[in-house]
Write a protein that holds these residues in place. Structure first.
Motif, PDB file in Angstrom:
ATOM      1  N   LEU A 157       0.836  -1.200   0.000  1.00 55.14           N
ATOM      2  CA  LEU A 157       0.000   0.000   0.000  1.00 55.14           C
ATOM      3  C   LEU A 157       0.869   1.247   0.000  1.00 55.14           C
ATOM      4  O   LEU A 157       1.822   1.350   0.777  1.00 55.14           O
ATOM      5  CB  LEU A 157      -0.899   0.036   1.236  1.00 55.14           C
ATOM      6  CG  LEU A 157      -1.876  -1.112   1.445  1.00 55.14           C
ATOM      7  CD1 LEU A 157      -2.742  -0.825   2.676  1.00 55.14           C
ATOM      8  CD2 LEU A 157      -2.755  -1.327   0.226  1.00 55.14           C
ATOM      9  N   ARG A 158       0.522   2.206  -0.870  1.00 57.70           N
ATOM     10  CA  ARG A 158       1.103   3.545  -0.788  1.00 57.70           C
ATOM     11  C   ARG A 158      -0.043   4.443  -0.312  1.00 57.70           C
ATOM     12  O   ARG A 158      -0.933   4.809  -1.074  1.00 57.70           O
ATOM     13  CB  ARG A 158       1.636   3.997  -2.152  1.00 57.70           C
ATOM     14  CG  ARG A 158       2.629   5.188  -2.098  1.00 57.70           C
ATOM     15  CD  ARG A 158       2.045   6.463  -1.572  1.00 57.70           C
ATOM     16  NE  ARG A 158       2.990   7.564  -1.548  1.00 57.70           N
ATOM     17  CZ  ARG A 158       2.742   8.740  -0.992  1.00 57.70           C
ATOM     18  NH1 ARG A 158       1.562   8.974  -0.386  1.00 57.70           N
ATOM     19  NH2 ARG A 158       3.645   9.679  -0.989  1.00 57.70           N
ATOM     20  N   ILE A 159      -0.039   4.785   0.973  1.00 58.06           N
ATOM     21  CA  ILE A 159      -1.164   5.509   1.552  1.00 58.06           C
ATOM     22  C   ILE A 159      -0.936   7.019   1.459  1.00 58.06           C
ATOM     23  O   ILE A 159       0.197   7.497   1.422  1.00 58.06           O
ATOM     24  CB  ILE A 159      -1.391   5.106   3.021  1.00 58.06           C
ATOM     25  CG1 ILE A 159      -0.144   5.390   3.874  1.00 58.06           C
ATOM     26  CG2 ILE A 159      -1.785   3.631   3.108  1.00 58.06           C
ATOM     27  CD1 ILE A 159      -0.342   5.165   5.350  1.00 58.06           C
ATOM     28  N   SER A 160      -2.030   7.759   1.450  1.00 62.08           N
ATOM     29  CA  SER A 160      -1.957   9.221   1.453  1.00 62.08           C
ATOM     30  C   SER A 160      -1.772   9.732   2.875  1.00 62.08           C
ATOM     31  O   SER A 160      -1.984   9.000   3.855  1.00 62.08           O
ATOM     32  CB  SER A 160      -3.240   9.804   0.861  1.00 62.08           C
ATOM     33  OG  SER A 160      -4.340   9.531   1.734  1.00 62.08           O
ATOM     34  N   GLY A 161      -1.411  11.005   2.990  1.00 60.82           N
ATOM     35  CA  GLY A 161      -1.288  11.609   4.311  1.00 60.82           C
ATOM     36  C   GLY A 161      -2.623  11.637   5.044  1.00 60.82           C
ATOM     37  O   GLY A 161      -2.675  11.449   6.263  1.00 60.82           O
ATOM     38  N   LEU A 162      -3.711  11.834   4.292  1.00 63.96           N
ATOM     39  CA  LEU A 162      -5.039  11.837   4.911  1.00 63.96           C
ATOM     40  C   LEU A 162      -5.379  10.457   5.448  1.00 63.96           C
ATOM     41  O   LEU A 162      -5.871  10.322   6.579  1.00 63.96           O
ATOM     42  CB  LEU A 162      -6.086  12.273   3.887  1.00 63.96           C
ATOM     43  CG  LEU A 162      -7.537  12.267   4.369  1.00 63.96           C
ATOM     44  CD1 LEU A 162      -7.738  13.232   5.523  1.00 63.96           C
ATOM     45  CD2 LEU A 162      -8.489  12.608   3.213  1.00 63.96           C
ATOM     46  N   PHE A 163      -5.123   9.406   4.661  1.00 54.84           N
ATOM     47  CA  PHE A 163      -5.379   8.038   5.122  1.00 54.84           C
ATOM     48  C   PHE A 163      -4.563   7.751   6.373  1.00 54.84           C
ATOM     49  O   PHE A 163      -5.066   7.174   7.341  1.00 54.84           O
ATOM     50  CB  PHE A 163      -5.020   7.051   4.008  1.00 54.84           C
ATOM     51  CG  PHE A 163      -5.463   5.634   4.275  1.00 54.84           C
ATOM     52  CD1 PHE A 163      -6.600   5.128   3.687  1.00 54.84           C
ATOM     53  CD2 PHE A 163      -4.735   4.805   5.118  1.00 54.84           C
ATOM     54  CE1 PHE A 163      -7.020   3.820   3.924  1.00 54.84           C
ATOM     55  CE2 PHE A 163      -5.131   3.505   5.371  1.00 54.84           C
ATOM     56  CZ  PHE A 163      -6.278   3.011   4.777  1.00 54.84           C
ATOM     57  N   ARG A 164      -3.304   8.154   6.361  1.00 51.34           N
ATOM     58  CA  ARG A 164      -2.423   7.947   7.519  1.00 51.34           C
ATOM     59  C   ARG A 164      -3.001   8.574   8.781  1.00 51.34           C
ATOM     60  O   ARG A 164      -2.973   7.975   9.860  1.00 51.34           O
ATOM     61  CB  ARG A 164      -1.056   8.570   7.211  1.00 51.34           C
ATOM     62  CG  ARG A 164      -0.073   8.606   8.365  1.00 51.34           C
ATOM     63  CD  ARG A 164       0.994   9.661   8.098  1.00 51.34           C
ATOM     64  NE  ARG A 164       0.420  10.998   8.026  1.00 51.34           N
ATOM     65  CZ  ARG A 164       0.933  11.989   7.288  1.00 51.34           C
ATOM     66  NH1 ARG A 164       2.012  11.793   6.559  1.00 51.34           N
ATOM     67  NH2 ARG A 164       0.349  13.182   7.289  1.00 51.34           N
TER      68      ARG A 164
END
Length: 207
Positions: A27-34
């Motif tokens: 997974l390459r997650i976004s800052g918002l998802f994080r």
């Protein structure tokens, strides 16, 4: 009875259940998802580690193979450094239209080099992320908003274009898939080239 669409755990099914080997997903997650989905990050990491410890053959379980080879826990969730957001590929192109593809690839790798775990909040793991990109067979990115398309939003140049540039930098050429999920009743999966051709054709039809 009230059902809530909330994931609270996982069940590991045998490969025979779905009739194919397991798929090793990063997974390459976004800052918002994080920031918002820390519980889901922890759950995914716990599932990865559990699957990596299964006594299954190399053909059945590539994650277990990787763990047996390295004797370390497997990192499969990456994103920005804590507190940082975005990839910056689209911004780089806006500021410097003549940017080399290698520059764009390096920007993507740099902005994606922190690993996230169930009990670790963003640890620099640049080489681990580069290794995941280098061995990837495919990249999948989802569009869920109708008001944008692959040619007019930085989200797609950042992630789809950025990943393609990073893979090229690492001498790899995985397939790039664009998932149109703007309608829940009619989701479409296309290659990136197919999606670009579709958008250009629609644009011509409206001229």
């Amino acid at each position: 009875m009230l059902f809530r669409s909330r994931v609270s755990g996982f069940e590991i099914l045998p490969p025979a259940f779905f009739g194919r080997p397991r798929i090793d997903v990063t997974l390459r997650i976004s800052g918002l998802f994080r920031d918002v989905f820390q519980t889901q990050i922890a759950l995914f990491d716990e599932a990865v580690q559990a699957v990596s410890l299964l006594d299954e053959t190399d053909d059945e379980n590539p994650i277990a193979t990787a763990r047996r080879s390295s004797l370390t826990e497997q990192l499969r969730i990456f994103g920005n450094a804590p507190g940082d957001y975005g990839v910056g590929v689209g911004r780089m192109l806006s500021d410097k239209a003549s940017a080399e593809r290698s520059e764009l690839g390096n920007a993507y790798l740099t902005a994606s080099s922190y690993a996230y775990r169930a009990h670790e909040d963003g640890v620099l793991a640049a080489e681990a992320f580069r290794a995941r990109v280098a061995v990837s067979n495919a990249f999948v990115h989802v569009q869920d908003m109708n008001e944008q398309d692959v040619l007019d939003s930085d989200a797609f140049s950042d992630h789809e274009g950025g990943f393609a540039a990073a893979a090229s930098l690492l001498n790899s050429a995985p397939a790039i898939y664009h998932v149109d999920a703007t309608r829940s009743d009619r989701q479409k999966v296309r290659t990136l080239s197919e999606e670009i051709a579709r958008v250009v054709q629609i644009g011509r039809a409206h001229v």
